[in-house]
Design an enzyme around this catalytic site. Sequence first.
Site, PDB file in Angstrom:
ATOM      1  N   CYS A   1      38.271  37.505  32.422  1.00 14.50           N
ATOM      2  CA  CYS A   1      37.452  36.820  33.427  1.00 14.50           C
ATOM      3  C   CYS A   1      37.948  35.398  33.661  1.00 14.50           C
ATOM      4  O   CYS A   1      37.666  34.500  32.867  1.00 14.50           O
ATOM      5  CB  CYS A   1      35.988  36.817  32.987  1.00 14.50           C
ATOM      6  SG  CYS A   1      34.911  36.001  34.172  1.00 14.50           S
TER       7      CYS A   1
ATOM      8  N   CYS B   1      35.245  32.785  34.164  1.00  9.61           N
ATOM      9  CA  CYS B   1      34.543  32.392  32.933  1.00  9.61           C
ATOM     10  C   CYS B   1      35.403  31.441  32.106  1.00  9.61           C
ATOM     11  O   CYS B   1      34.903  30.487  31.524  1.00  9.61           O
ATOM     12  CB  CYS B   1      34.256  33.610  32.037  1.00  9.61           C
ATOM     13  SG  CYS B   1      33.693  35.068  32.892  1.00  9.61           S
ATOM     14  N   ASP B   2      36.697  31.735  32.013  1.00  6.61           N
ATOM     15  CA  ASP B   2      37.528  31.085  30.999  1.00  6.61           C
ATOM     16  C   ASP B   2      38.678  30.222  31.516  1.00  6.61           C
ATOM     17  O   ASP B   2      39.350  29.567  30.717  1.00  6.61           O
ATOM     18  CB  ASP B   2      38.098  32.150  30.051  1.00  6.61           C
ATOM     19  CG  ASP B   2      37.003  32.933  29.338  1.00  6.61           C
ATOM     20  OD1 ASP B   2      35.962  32.335  29.057  1.00  6.61           O
ATOM     21  OD2 ASP B   2      37.186  34.134  29.074  1.00  6.61           O
TER      22      ASP B   2
END
Length: 313
Positions: free
Chosen positions: A136, A139-140
């Site tokens: 992701c 997300c990261d």
Amino acid sequence: MSDSRHTKVLIIGSGPAGYTAGVYASRAMLSPILVQGMEPGGQLTTTTEVENWPGVNEIQGPELMVNMEAHAKAMGCEIIMDIITDLDLSKRPFTAKGDSGTTYTADAVILATGAKAKWLGLPTEEKFRGFGVSACATCDGFFYRGQEIVVVGGGNTAVEEALFLTNFASKVTLIHRRDELRAEKILIDRLTKNPKIETLWFHEIHEVYGTDSPLGVEGVKVKHTKTGEITDIPAKGVFIAIGHAPASELVKDQLELHNGGYVSVKPGSTETSIPGVFAAGDLTDHKYRQAITSAGMGCMAALDAERFLAEEH
């Protein structure tokens, strides 16, 4: 002896969509039962820092899910550790069989079984998952400012992730096992024009390597799909973008699906092709796949279920 339970609303799944549906259905006095499934808390239990949940600057994924579960319980949702192995939507009340031997019957069902990122299946990928290996970018990506990273895949997801990651990374290498991408033309055009992205054709990841203490990625070894030659690429982050698989096995022959297994819902609602059955979160969403959008859909599903049940009486 097999036990039988009846509820007005059965919620199947325990990610942000399931727990939020539990909160709202409880507040509507529907006394819902939520069956957690194989992975209580869903995909967020496998992430570390979550920095995009509104109102909380930073929280660990597992902690956020523990909080959501506690919130649903506090509202009156009954949460059961069980796995639904069979679901019959052909007649009402709907019937679900649990791995525990319990049979659940329900006037309405909210499906929130989620989706899972597809992985390459390498032992070294598994080892560094959450410590440099991610599925992701939104997300990261933030954690890789100024670093070199690699993205694996050749579809829209891979190209979108590679483009997004150029906001943070000093260099992005897109690794694809063929020599052409399956992405939309406009995305390919943006990719080829981006000076930070280099595409490596006819290659696949052979192994991810890094440090053990602390656990972290240092690079990948890639293999040429035609010659078998191994090349080393330094990278601090490895993003696997080969698609997601929605957990729709329970309903694949009963509900209308689209885009390779996602449950179809009517636009602007969580209604599926069967009245009284609602779907929320990543199970229906191949586009956004965020905790916040899943939670929003969980709320919608509970309100839709409440309306559906009220109209019957």
